[in-house]
Every structure is written in C-alpha cells, then in structure tokens.
Design an enzyme around this catalytic site. Structure first.
Site, short mmCIF file in Angstrom:
data_model
loop_
_atom_site.label_atom_id
_atom_site.label_comp_id
_atom_site.label_asym_id
_atom_site.label_seq_id
_atom_site.Cartn_x
_atom_site.Cartn_y
_atom_site.Cartn_z
N TRP A 1 54.17 58.11 36.44
CA TRP A 1 53.58 56.43 36.63
C TRP A 1 53.47 54.60 35.33
CZ3 TRP A 1 55.42 54.83 41.32
CH2 TRP A 1 55.88 56.22 42.16
N ILE A 2 55.00 55.54 34.31
CA ILE A 2 54.22 54.53 33.00
C ILE A 2 55.51 53.38 33.46
CG2 ILE A 2 54.30 54.90 30.72
CD1 ILE A 2 52.62 56.50 32.42
N GLN B 1 43.33 26.43 65.13
CA GLN B 1 42.48 27.27 64.14
C GLN B 1 42.42 28.31 63.68
OE1 GLN B 1 39.74 26.97 67.01
NE2 GLN B 1 39.06 24.67 66.66
N ARG C 1 24.50 54.20 36.36
CA ARG C 1 25.53 54.10 35.32
C ARG C 1 25.29 52.95 34.06
NH1 ARG C 1 32.00 54.66 34.92
NH2 ARG C 1 32.19 53.44 33.63
N GLY D 1 51.00 55.56 28.16
CA GLY D 1 51.12 56.77 28.64
C GLY D 1 49.03 57.71 28.76
N GLU E 1 45.04 51.83 37.70
CA GLU E 1 43.73 51.36 36.46
C GLU E 1 42.63 50.34 37.51
OE1 GLU E 1 44.56 48.00 33.82
OE2 GLU E 1 46.75 48.71 33.85
N GLY E 2 42.10 52.36 38.15
CA GLY E 2 41.61 52.04 38.70
C GLY E 2 41.41 52.11 40.43
#
Length: 397
Positions: free
Chosen positions: A156-157, A279, A381, A124, A363-364
C-alpha cells in the site's frame, strides 16, 4: 488569533484552483477509469513550485509556510484525491521528514532535487502484516561494514512505481521492538529493489499504489536517516506531517461535494420545486457546510502550530480523524442528493465517495485516532519533545 490568509496565500489558492480547473477537471473521469494520470502533471506541479511549497528556498523549495501546503492539498483534492496523495507522500511524508531528520549531505543530495520536482519521493512503512501495529513489521536490515543489507516487503505504498527515492523502515534489532526500528533512504536504482502496482482499488484509481520488494538490497551507511533505533520516532513524526496533508485534502473533498450538490440542488426539480428546497436535502447541505467549516479550523490550527515549531501530534490526530470522517459523510450525502445519478459515473460524486474511504483508513484509522484522543484526555498519553523538530517559519537562511 488571526483567521485571515495573506495575499501570498490567497494568490497560491487561486493559482492551484486554476491549475485544477484547467489541467485536472477536464481529464479526471478518464484518468480514474484508466487507472493513471498523465505524467506531464508532475512537471506542471514543479513549474508552479508546488512540489516543495513549504521547503526552504536554500533547499530548492518555495519557502512558504506550512498552511500554504494545506492550501495546496485542499485545492488539489478538490480535483481528485490522487493528486493530493501525490503531494502528501512526496512533500509531507518524504521531503519534510528529510528536512527534519536528514543530515546536511542528505538534504543536498535528496531534498533539493525533490523540492525542485526533479525527483519524486515516497514513504515505505506499511507491510502485509504490519499496518496500525508498526512493530509487527518483518523487514530487516543487517549491518555489514559500510552497508546495511535490507530484505523485506512493503505494501500500500503510494507512488510505488513512480518515485525515485523512498524513506523505508526496517528492524536492525528485533529484540528492542519499537526501539529496534531504523529508517533508511532507498533509491529505486539500487540493485535488489523492485515494485509492483496493486490493481482493482475501490477508490483513488488515478493514483499509483502498490508493493515494494527488497532482496539483499545494499544501503550505504550514509543513507541511514537518523540513528539506529530512531526509526519508529521518525515514522511517527513523519505521520504528523502526512496526516496534516490528508486532513487538508479532506477539506477540499468536502468543498467538491458541496459544489456538486449545490449545483444539482438548483438544477434538479421534484414535486414542482428545486430539490434544495426540500428540508431533508437542505439538512444534508447544512451538515456538509458545518463539516467543511469545522475541518478547516482544525487543519489551519495545526498549520499555525507547525509554523511556531510546536509539536502537534494531538491536534493533527484530531484534525485528520474529524476531517476525513466529515469528508466521507459529505460524499455519502452527495450521492444521496444526486439519487440514482449519484450511483453512476455521469456525475463526479460517485468518485468522491470511492475516494473518501481510503483516508478514513490510512495514516491511522478512525479507530486509532479515537483511542489516541481518549488517551490524551484521560491522561494516558503525553507527547514528549523530539530531539529534532521541523524548522519554524519563516525559515532561517
């Protein structure tokens, strides 16, 4: 480099594929329409050792490597995304996080029954106002003696109405922003816990997804996962595992699109020849195959990094982004190849297209992963070593 699967991995793939063909394929159209699958599937997954495939044997798992988890997810999503999602959440987001960050007592109490499939775990993090922006969460846990008092909501769990245990994230000090988030192990039976399914989803309809509510829920201090303020770090490391399983599942969805499309290309004729001989139809098949092969390489490379105990946030992000995009495109082309029939439930490709969209978001989002990859390349980063890593494989006994 070794691109060969071991005999054990090949047997695992065969076993999961047979399970999908016999236990999922004959029923999935009905389950998708009804909005849920037969709960007996859980026991069957557990009996095959798939609920803890990459968890050490001493914690009740099968003790296989991390790429074996990828194989399981790939083959399950070939059947339907709902089943891969179940394993992603239970194993990738919950059990592997317990394995990485939990105390020995927490592992014995929660990880062992989950790895055996006796209990189900979930995760969660997302809230109505906090998705990609994790720091925008409102859930708050206040320390009172030997307990934390948790109030808040998650949305959204996956497995919201099914799971027994949840890893939940909440602020313990909002003034510290990301560094003020803490992780907790919450049990469904704790007073103050409730859940509610979300109805009318566009895709993954056979899976249970919804909201969690915490109303003065008392969490024992021993159920805190990690230290206070480590929650954001724990959440991000958990997402490395979840994204790995999502990417592996996307490979399976591309495979399903290829199977259905090639079969239809042989059966369907237009202008006096099988449509596969046109094709532009062949071009769509070729792009599916390219996406499939490239995605597999990215996914199994991540699995090898996990096996070596190397941090893999950058590589996992790339695999998740690209595999999910390839799967979404493959499903779209599969519908196009099937023409009007692809727009109906008579063929499975409409379900593939509906299911392929959510992994591009959760998840991103693809946008988040695009920014992450740019930041890595531009030197903005860098992943620092974690104080706790997933155990290397083979696991030490």
């Amino acid at each position: 480099m070794n691109f060969d699967f071991t005999e054990e991995q090949q047997l695992l793939r065969k076993t999961v594929r047979q399970f999908v063909d016999s236990e999922i394929m004959p029923h999935i159209a009905r389950w998708d329409a009804e909005g849920g699958f037969d709960p007996a599937i859980w026991k069957k997954l557990a009996d095959l050792g798939l609920m803890g495939v990459c968890i050490p044997e001493k914690y009740g798992g099968a003790g296989m490597d991390y790429n074996s988890l990828a194989i399981v997810c790939e083959e399950l999503e070939r059947g339907d995304t709902a089943f891969r999602t179940a394993v992603s959440v239970h194993t990738g987001l919950n059990s592997m996080t317990l394995m990485q960050w939990g105390t020995e007592e927490q592992k014995l109490k929660y990880l062992v029954p989950q790895a055996k499939g006796e209990k189900i775990g979930a995760f969660g993090l997302t809230e109505p106002g906090a998705g990609s922006d994790v720091a925008a969460m409102d859930s708050f846990a206040k320390r009172e003696g030997d307990y934390y008092i948790l109030n808040g909501q998650k949305t959204w769990i996956s497995l919201c109405d099914i799971a027994d245990h949840f890893i939940v994230f909440a602020y313990t000090d909002k003034s510290k922003k990301h560094h003020g988030i803490t992780a907790f192990i919450v049990e469904r039976t704790m007073p103050g816990f409730s859940s509610k399914a979300i109805k009318g989803k566009y895709g993954i309809r056979a899976g249970n997804t919804g909201e969690l509510f915490f109303d003065d829920l008392r969490i024992p201090v021993e159920n805190r996962l990690g230290e206070e303020g480590e929650g954001f770090k724990i959440a991000m490391s958990a997402l490395d595992n979840g994204r790995f399983t999502v990417a592996a599942g996307a490979v399976g969805l591309i495979s399903a699109c290829l199977e259905a499309s090639v079969k239809y290309c042989v059966e369907r004729k237009t202008f006096g020849k099988p449509i596969g001989e046109h094709q532009l139809v062949g071009q769509m098949i070729a792009k599916m195959e390219a996406g499939y092969q490239m995605s597999r390489l990215l996914v199994y490379r991540v699995g090898e990094l996990k096996n070596k105990g190397v941090r893999n946030t950058r590589e996992t992000s790339l695999a998740k982004w690209q595999a999910c995009d390839f799967a979404n495109k493959a499903a779209d082309d599969a519908v196009q190849i099937h023409g009007a029939y692809g727009y109906s439930d008579e063929y499975p490709v409409a379900r593939y297209l509906r299911n392929s969209k959510a992994p591009v978001i959760y998840e991103g989002t693809r946008e988040i992963h695009t920014i992450m990859q740019a930041d890595y390349v531009l030197g903005r980063r860098e992943d620092k070593p974690l104080n706790k890593m997933l155990p290397k494989w083979p696991f030490a006994e």
